[in-house]
Motif scaffolding. Structure first.
Motif, PDB file in Angstrom:
ATOM      1  N   MET A   1      10.427 -26.044 -29.292  1.00  0.00           N
ATOM      2  CA  MET A   1       9.802 -24.830 -29.832  1.00  0.00           C
ATOM      3  C   MET A   1      10.192 -23.623 -29.006  1.00  0.00           C
ATOM      4  N   GLU A   2      10.372 -22.532 -29.689  1.00  0.00           N
ATOM      5  CA  GLU A   2      10.789 -21.307 -29.006  1.00  0.00           C
ATOM      6  C   GLU A   2       9.692 -20.836 -28.057  1.00  0.00           C
ATOM      7  N   VAL A   3      10.095 -20.487 -26.854  1.00  0.00           N
ATOM      8  CA  VAL A   3       9.102 -19.977 -25.898  1.00  0.00           C
ATOM      9  C   VAL A   3       8.878 -18.502 -26.154  1.00  0.00           C
ATOM     10  N   LEU A   4       7.642 -18.153 -26.390  1.00  0.00           N
ATOM     11  CA  LEU A   4       7.313 -16.780 -26.747  1.00  0.00           C
ATOM     12  C   LEU A   4       7.023 -15.946 -25.506  1.00  0.00           C
ATOM     13  N   LEU A   5       6.081 -16.438 -24.718  1.00  0.00           N
ATOM     14  CA  LEU A   5       5.618 -15.685 -23.560  1.00  0.00           C
ATOM     15  C   LEU A   5       5.691 -16.608 -22.359  1.00  0.00           C
ATOM     16  N   SER A   6       6.277 -16.121 -21.277  1.00  0.00           N
ATOM     17  CA  SER A   6       6.351 -16.987 -20.106  1.00  0.00           C
ATOM     18  C   SER A   6       6.138 -16.183 -18.834  1.00  0.00           C
ATOM     19  N   ALA A   7       5.621 -16.886 -17.867  1.00  0.00           N
ATOM     20  CA  ALA A   7       5.442 -16.293 -16.541  1.00  0.00           C
ATOM     21  C   ALA A   7       6.258 -17.107 -15.565  1.00  0.00           C
ATOM     22  N   GLU A   8       7.022 -16.407 -14.706  1.00  0.00           N
ATOM     23  CA  GLU A   8       7.825 -17.122 -13.711  1.00  0.00           C
ATOM     24  C   GLU A   8       7.468 -16.642 -12.333  1.00  0.00           C
ATOM     25  N   ASN A   9       7.053 -17.575 -11.483  1.00  0.00           N
ATOM     26  CA  ASN A   9       6.757 -17.251 -10.087  1.00  0.00           C
ATOM     27  C   ASN A   9       5.820 -16.071  -9.942  1.00  0.00           C
ATOM     28  N   LEU A  10       4.832 -16.074 -10.777  1.00  0.00           N
ATOM     29  CA  LEU A  10       3.922 -14.931 -10.799  1.00  0.00           C
ATOM     30  C   LEU A  10       3.019 -14.933  -9.566  1.00  0.00           C
ATOM     31  N   VAL A  11       3.006 -13.797  -8.899  1.00  0.00           N
ATOM     32  CA  VAL A  11       2.129 -13.648  -7.733  1.00  0.00           C
ATOM     33  C   VAL A  11       1.309 -12.380  -7.921  1.00  0.00           C
ATOM     34  N   LYS A  12       0.014 -12.485  -7.695  1.00  0.00           N
ATOM     35  CA  LYS A  12      -0.830 -11.274  -7.749  1.00  0.00           C
ATOM     36  C   LYS A  12      -1.732 -11.271  -6.539  1.00  0.00           C
ATOM     37  N   GLU A  13      -1.619 -10.230  -5.767  1.00  0.00           N
ATOM     38  CA  GLU A  13      -2.443 -10.127  -4.563  1.00  0.00           C
ATOM     39  C   GLU A  13      -3.346  -8.913  -4.654  1.00  0.00           C
ATOM     40  N   TYR A  14      -4.549  -9.085  -4.165  1.00  0.00           N
ATOM     41  CA  TYR A  14      -5.468  -7.958  -4.044  1.00  0.00           C
ATOM     42  C   TYR A  14      -5.780  -7.760  -2.572  1.00  0.00           C
ATOM     43  N   SER A  15      -5.892  -6.495  -2.186  1.00  0.00           N
ATOM     44  CA  SER A  15      -6.317  -6.272  -0.809  1.00  0.00           C
ATOM     45  C   SER A  15      -7.770  -5.864  -0.843  1.00  0.00           C
ATOM     46  N   SER A  16      -8.559  -6.486   0.002  1.00  0.00           N
ATOM     47  CA  SER A  16      -9.961  -6.095   0.093  1.00  0.00           C
ATOM     48  C   SER A  16     -10.233  -5.700   1.524  1.00  0.00           C
ATOM     49  N   ARG A  17     -11.028  -4.653   1.654  1.00  0.00           N
ATOM     50  CA  ARG A  17     -11.260  -4.132   2.996  1.00  0.00           C
ATOM     51  C   ARG A  17     -12.603  -4.620   3.512  1.00  0.00           C
ATOM     52  N   HIS A  18     -12.577  -5.265   4.623  1.00  0.00           N
ATOM     53  CA  HIS A  18     -13.824  -5.726   5.226  1.00  0.00           C
ATOM     54  C   HIS A  18     -14.542  -4.560   5.855  1.00  0.00           C
ATOM     55  N   PHE A  19     -15.813  -4.677   6.043  1.00  0.00           N
ATOM     56  CA  PHE A  19     -16.629  -3.598   6.604  1.00  0.00           C
ATOM     57  C   PHE A  19     -16.077  -3.114   7.930  1.00  0.00           C
ATOM     58  N   SER A  20     -15.573  -4.058   8.736  1.00  0.00           N
ATOM     59  CA  SER A  20     -15.095  -3.655  10.048  1.00  0.00           C
ATOM     60  C   SER A  20     -13.750  -2.952   9.976  1.00  0.00           C
ATOM     61  N   GLY A  21     -13.210  -2.845   8.780  1.00  0.00           N
ATOM     62  CA  GLY A  21     -11.955  -2.117   8.623  1.00  0.00           C
ATOM     63  C   GLY A  21     -10.752  -3.014   8.487  1.00  0.00           C
ATOM     64  N   LEU A  59      -0.749 -11.524 -18.079  1.00  0.00           N
ATOM     65  CA  LEU A  59       0.014 -11.865 -19.269  1.00  0.00           C
ATOM     66  C   LEU A  59      -0.142 -10.806 -20.347  1.00  0.00           C
ATOM     67  N   ALA A  60      -1.334 -10.221 -20.421  1.00  0.00           N
ATOM     68  CA  ALA A  60      -1.583  -9.196 -21.439  1.00  0.00           C
ATOM     69  C   ALA A  60      -1.077  -7.838 -21.012  1.00  0.00           C
ATOM     70  N   CYS A  61      -0.394  -7.786 -19.880  1.00  0.00           N
ATOM     71  CA  CYS A  61       0.185  -6.540 -19.377  1.00  0.00           C
ATOM     72  C   CYS A  61      -0.844  -5.478 -19.062  1.00  0.00           C
ATOM     73  N   LEU A  62      -2.058  -5.880 -18.736  1.00  0.00           N
ATOM     74  CA  LEU A  62      -3.040  -4.871 -18.366  1.00  0.00           C
ATOM     75  C   LEU A  62      -2.997  -4.590 -16.871  1.00  0.00           C
ATOM     76  N   GLU A  63      -2.344  -5.497 -16.149  1.00  0.00           N
ATOM     77  CA  GLU A  63      -2.148  -5.239 -14.725  1.00  0.00           C
ATOM     78  C   GLU A  63      -0.752  -5.692 -14.345  1.00  0.00           C
ATOM     79  N   LYS A  64      -0.176  -5.046 -13.358  1.00  0.00           N
ATOM     80  CA  LYS A  64       1.159  -5.426 -12.927  1.00  0.00           C
ATOM     81  C   LYS A  64       1.050  -6.479 -11.832  1.00  0.00           C
ATOM     82  N   PRO A  65       1.838  -7.541 -11.949  1.00  0.00           N
ATOM     83  CA  PRO A  65       1.801  -8.559 -10.887  1.00  0.00           C
ATOM     84  C   PRO A  65       2.454  -8.035  -9.620  1.00  0.00           C
ATOM     85  N   SER A  66       2.102  -8.623  -8.492  1.00  0.00           N
ATOM     86  CA  SER A  66       2.695  -8.195  -7.231  1.00  0.00           C
ATOM     87  C   SER A  66       4.152  -8.586  -7.159  1.00  0.00           C
TER      88      SER A  66
END
Lengths: 274, 345, 320
Positions: A1-21, A59-66
């Motif tokens: 079957m034809e592949v419609l949507l695929s993700a390859e080596n997808l990485v998404k990182e978020y940075s969160s800041r702790h109170f201490s900085g 996948l829905a393109c609402l955010e860009k992967p890292s």
């Protein structure tokens, strides 16, 4: 079957800041590889925090992967400009988890359904109204609620409306991010049946949407999907046909999810594939 | 949609009625506000009678001619010999309602002599007329200044909250700075650096712009909060998924959500700004003579002689109270939310 | 401690911003002030040239700002043209008079509002509460200027109190006690206006803060232990309700210099307010800037003190 949507080596990182900085890097997606064929029924399961929602949003393109790529019909989405993306976006639609916030509370049902057409097409008001009514019927809602406020609907009705809105632009991929979780169990079953109808094998492949159901409920997943993908801590730990996953789970995560099912009964109640 | 409480509607009607009363100053006031009568400075309010000195009842109300008592130079007494009947719907000085519609019909007046319901000021100008016309200026100043603040605040706060990033940080720091400075002193400071002796129109605009522009920070912060939370909502993300532009999302989804915040802020700011204009004019930094404003009407009270002898000069302050009551009650009723009377699904 | 350091830095930055804003006033004011002054026959040409050089008006904006900042650090706030003297000592005297008035009024206002608020919260719904809330509502609706002028009119008509000013003429010759009494009599009216004007907001906030804590679990538990009501209110409920009240107190401190402008003018109290007004009308540039900056200082300092008090009083902030 034809592949419609695929993700390859997808990485998404978020940075969160702790109170201490101190900044901490959280890897929500860790080298994920996924292929969604045309007209497929796929379920992505995992515990909370496993990265399922992040995958959906990327996948829905609402955010860009890292890093990593997302391909749709062999086009690389990650390096497209905003305008180019604009024409692709309608093909991949996302239905969100919380029916309560899915719609602008000031909108009527008609306005909710019209919005994608107003943004993407040049249909007249009568045409929009007609198509809106068609969509309502298709998802099992009454025709006459077009004038109702979107805030006046019940949870199940809202999710049907959300699915209707997602279908408005005839997407090729429909992703439901925990869309059933906020509903009563019986309503969940109804919506699951709706999803099965929408991806019925009788519909020609060219117009049949691929449906990706994201859930933590393995029972629901097995009821609906042909293929199950199991995620944990941002990685895909196991995937395969539903019978194999349910009958012979290999990874600890899958086994844990299986153990969480309500009554431990064998998960075999599923509508026969057509 | 928001305004469903009976209390809110009643207050709104009350306020509209008050404003209409002041707007109709041309019709209701018997005299032109700048028309002087140097023969009758500081005349006390005229008493309306129905029964004359001889005990005879008249259907048409009347006042007595006031004359200066012998032996004093500012004490008036009624001259019981001269009756001045009040006529209704008389023709008098010409005026323009709302600045556009010309007219000469007045609600009441007299043929000879004068009726000063609330007395006269140092130049013999009718205080009742001046309070009505002055109310127009003060109320308009408050309303316009509030509009300026809300306009700037919504625009800046909305953009700041929606786009986030550096813009947001800078705008919020600026807002914090503005709020950290004492408002009245800042107002005076800014007013100080603009020309003092200008014509009434320029003075009015200066006052409106200065008061309005300095008050941008609080509405901006509130609108920013709304924009910030609206931007994260699923329906905004859905619209983005359909390829909506920023402009579309702001107009269709974000700004409508700010409506209730803006309305509540309006009800809070308008009385504050009316008071600011009144204070400025009272101290001579606002609307100059002879244009009346509640503030400069009160400024004669800064003289001890006026304060001690002519109590009616205090009446413009009394006129402010019902407006303040209306706005304050409205703002607290709006903040209570629509749950007050009706059950909404 | 780091929290306090951060708040202090924040306050300093705000003040710096205030200096920039007030300095910009001078730079952006339409018309060169020295042009206007040149027309004033009372200021000699030599003074003008000296002032111009002193204030480096020919140098670029940034340099002027830094020079001004430096002189600020030395406590100099410029030169008053109307009074022909440096601004700082003038402001200092006036500020002292204002503070005398406002500190007394603020303390009085809180001393009255606290028991009223607590009592009102305690007897929520009963006639006491209704009376207090009713009177507060009435006071709130009366605009400050009406309140000030009204009380002034009453005072003048009844001749109970002096008509204005801070001290009677010739009071310097009186013994200390008599001088104090004289001062008190003069202060009664302006302080009274300020106290009355502050009541509605204070009482409302205190009442709602206390009412909230009274309903909370630990107060009920203490009640169940048999702790007498009075002690309960003042030693248990009030400290817990302190959080919003301390912020409110911080605002009161912040407004010490700026909240009484109108009252001072109306009652002829020789404070910062009338002085500022005079300076505006006389176009005395540096007095105006100095006044605004000084009151900004108090506002920022007041908020910082509130932060410190909050930190000390509320353990929840310390563990944040």
């Amino acid at each position: 079957m034809e592949v419609l949507l695929s993700a390859e080596n997808l990485v998404k990182e978020y940075s969160s800041r702790h109170f201490s900085g101190v900044k901490a890097l959280v890897r929500a997606l860790d080298r994920v590889n996924l292929a969604i064929p045309r007209g497929a029924r796929i379920a992505i399961v995992g515990a909370s925090g496993s990265g399922k929602s992040t995958l959906a949003v990327c996948l829905a393109c609402l955010e860009k992967p890292s890093s990593g790529t997302i391909r749709f019909q062999n086009h690389e989405l990650t390096c497209l400009s905003v305008d180019e993306l604009r024409s692709i976006r309608p093909q991949i639609q996302l239905v969100f988890q919380d029916p309560a916030t899915a719609f602008n509370p000031n909108f009527t049902v008609l306005e909710v359904l019209e919005e994608p057409w107003i943004l993407q097409t040049k249909m007249s008001a009568e045409e929009r109204r007609e198509r809106a009514t068609e969509l309502l019927v298709r998802v099992g809602l009454a025709r006459n609620i077009l004038g109702r406020g979107s805030a006046d609907l019940s949870g199940g009705q809202r999710q049907r409306l959300a699915i209707a809105r997602a279908l408005a632009l005839k997407p090729k991929v429909l992703i439901l991010d925990e869309a059933l979780s906020a509903l009563d169990y019986s309503v969940q079953a109804q919506i699951a049946n709706l999803l099965l109808d929408l991806s019925d094998r009788a519909i020609p492949l060219a117009v049949r949407p691929a449906i990706v159901l994201i859930t933590h409920d393995l029972v629901m997943a097995a009821r609906f999907a042909d293929e199950i993908v199991v995620m944990q801590s941002g990685r895909i730990v196991e995937n395969g046909p539903v019978q194999k996953i349910v009958g012979n789970p290999e990874h600890a995560a899958t086994q844990a999810l299986l153990a969480c099912t309500m009554n431990g009964a064998p998960i075999s109640e599923k509508r026969p594939a057509v | 949609m928001k305004i469903t409480s009976h209390k809110t509607v009643a207050l709104l009607i009350f306020l509209i009625f008050l404003h209409a009363f002041v707007l109709a100053a041309g019709f209701i006031a018997p005299y032109d506000p700048v028309q002087q009568d140097r023969d009758r400075p500081y005349a006390p309010p005229a008493a309306i009678h129905f029964v004359d000195a001889a005990g005879k009842f008249h259907v048409r109300p009347f006042v007595y001619q006031q004359r200066v008592r012998e032996g004093s130079f500012d004490q008036y007494e009624d001259d019981q010999a001269t009756r001045i009947p009040l006529k209704f719907f008389v023709t008098g000085a010409s005026y323009r309602l709302l600045g556009v519609i010309p007219g000469t019909l007045h609600l009441f007046g007299t043929e000879e002599g004068s009726v000063n319901l609330l007395g006269t000021d140092g130049y013999g100008r009718d205080l009742f007329s001046r309070i009505l016309y002055g109310g127009q200026i003060s109320l308009l100043a408050g309303l316009l200044a509030a509009s300026v603040s809300l306009l700037i605040g919504t625009f800046v706060g909305g953009a700041s909250g929606y786009f986030g990033g550096w813009t947001d940080s800078i705008v919020m720091r600026l807002a914090e700075l503005c709020l950290a400075l004492p408002w009245l002193y800042l107002l005076f400071g800014v007013r100080a650096f603009l020309p003092l002796l200008v014509n009434p129109l320029k003075a009015f605009l200066t006052v409106v712009v200065v008061i309005g522009a300095l008050g941008w920070a609080r509405p901006a912060r509130l609108v920013r909060g709304v924009a910030l939370s609206a931007k994260e909502r699923d329906f905004v993300r859905a619209a983005k998924g359909f390829g909506a532009s920023h402009f579309y999302i702001l107009c269709r989804h974000v700004l409508p959500q700010t409506r209730s915040v803006i309305l509540t802020q309006a009800a809070i700011l308008i009385p504050q700004y009316i008071l600011a204009e009144v204070t400025l004019s009272f101290l001579g930094l606002g609307i100059p003579e002879p244009t009346p404003s509640w503030g400069n009407l009160l400024s004669s009270l800064q003289q001890y002689s006026v304060l001690s002898s002519y109590w009616w000069m205090y009446l413009p302050a009394v006129a402010m109270v019902p407006f303040f009551f209306g706005y304050l009650a409205l703002s607290s009723s709006l903040q209570d939310g629509p749950r007050a009377d009706k059950i909404e699904s | 401690m780091r929290y306090l350091a951060r708040r202090f830095l924040h306050a300093v930055l705000l003040l710096a911003g205030a200096t920039v804003v007030t300095f910009l006033f001078t730079a952006l004011a339409p018309g060169n002030y020295f042009d206007e002054m040149r027309l004033n026959p009372q200021i000699s040409r030599e003074t003008l040239t000296a002032l111009k050089a002193h204030y480096d008006l020919d140098k670029p904006l940034g340099v002027r700002y830094l020079v001004w900042l430096k002189s600020l650090a030395h406590g100099e706030m410029g030169y008053s043209f109307a009074y022909n003297s440096p601004v700082s000592p003038l402001l200092a005297v006036r500020a002292r008079n204002t503070l005398l008035l406002t500190i007394t009024s603020t303390l009085l206002a809180w001393c009255i509002a606290l028991p009223l608020g607590v009592w009102s919260a305690e007897c929520s719904g009963r006639w006491v509460d209704r009376l207090v809330t009713g009177v507060s509502a009435v006071l709130l609706v009366i605009p400050d200027i009406a309140l000030a002028l009204g009380l002034l009119t009453i005072s003048v008509h009844t001749r109970w109190l002096p008509a204005g000013g801070m001290v009677s003429i010739g009071s310097e010759t009186l013994p200390f006690a008599a001088r104090l009494w004289d001062l008190a009599r003069h202060m009664l009216l302006p302080a009274g206006i300020l106290v009355l004007g502050a009541q509605p907001l204070l009482v409302r906030h205190i009442r709602s803060a206390v009412a909230e804590t009274i309903g909370e679990g630990f107060v009920r538990a203490a009640e169940a232990h048999g702790i007498p009501r009075g002690r309960l209110l003042w030693r248990y409920a009030l400290p817990a309700a302190a959080n919003p009240l301390i912020s409110l107190f911080g605002f009161s401190i912040g407004a010490l210099l700026s909240g009484s402008l109108l009252v001072e003018v109306v009652t002829s109290w020789p404070g910062l307010g009338p002085f500022l007004l005079e300076a505006i009308l006389a176009r005395d540039l540096y007095v105006v800037i100095g006044g605004v900056l000084l009151s900004a200082l108090f506002l920022v300092a007041g908020n910082f003190i509130a932060d410190v008090l909050l930190f000390w009083a509320d353990p929840r902030i310390r563990t944040e």
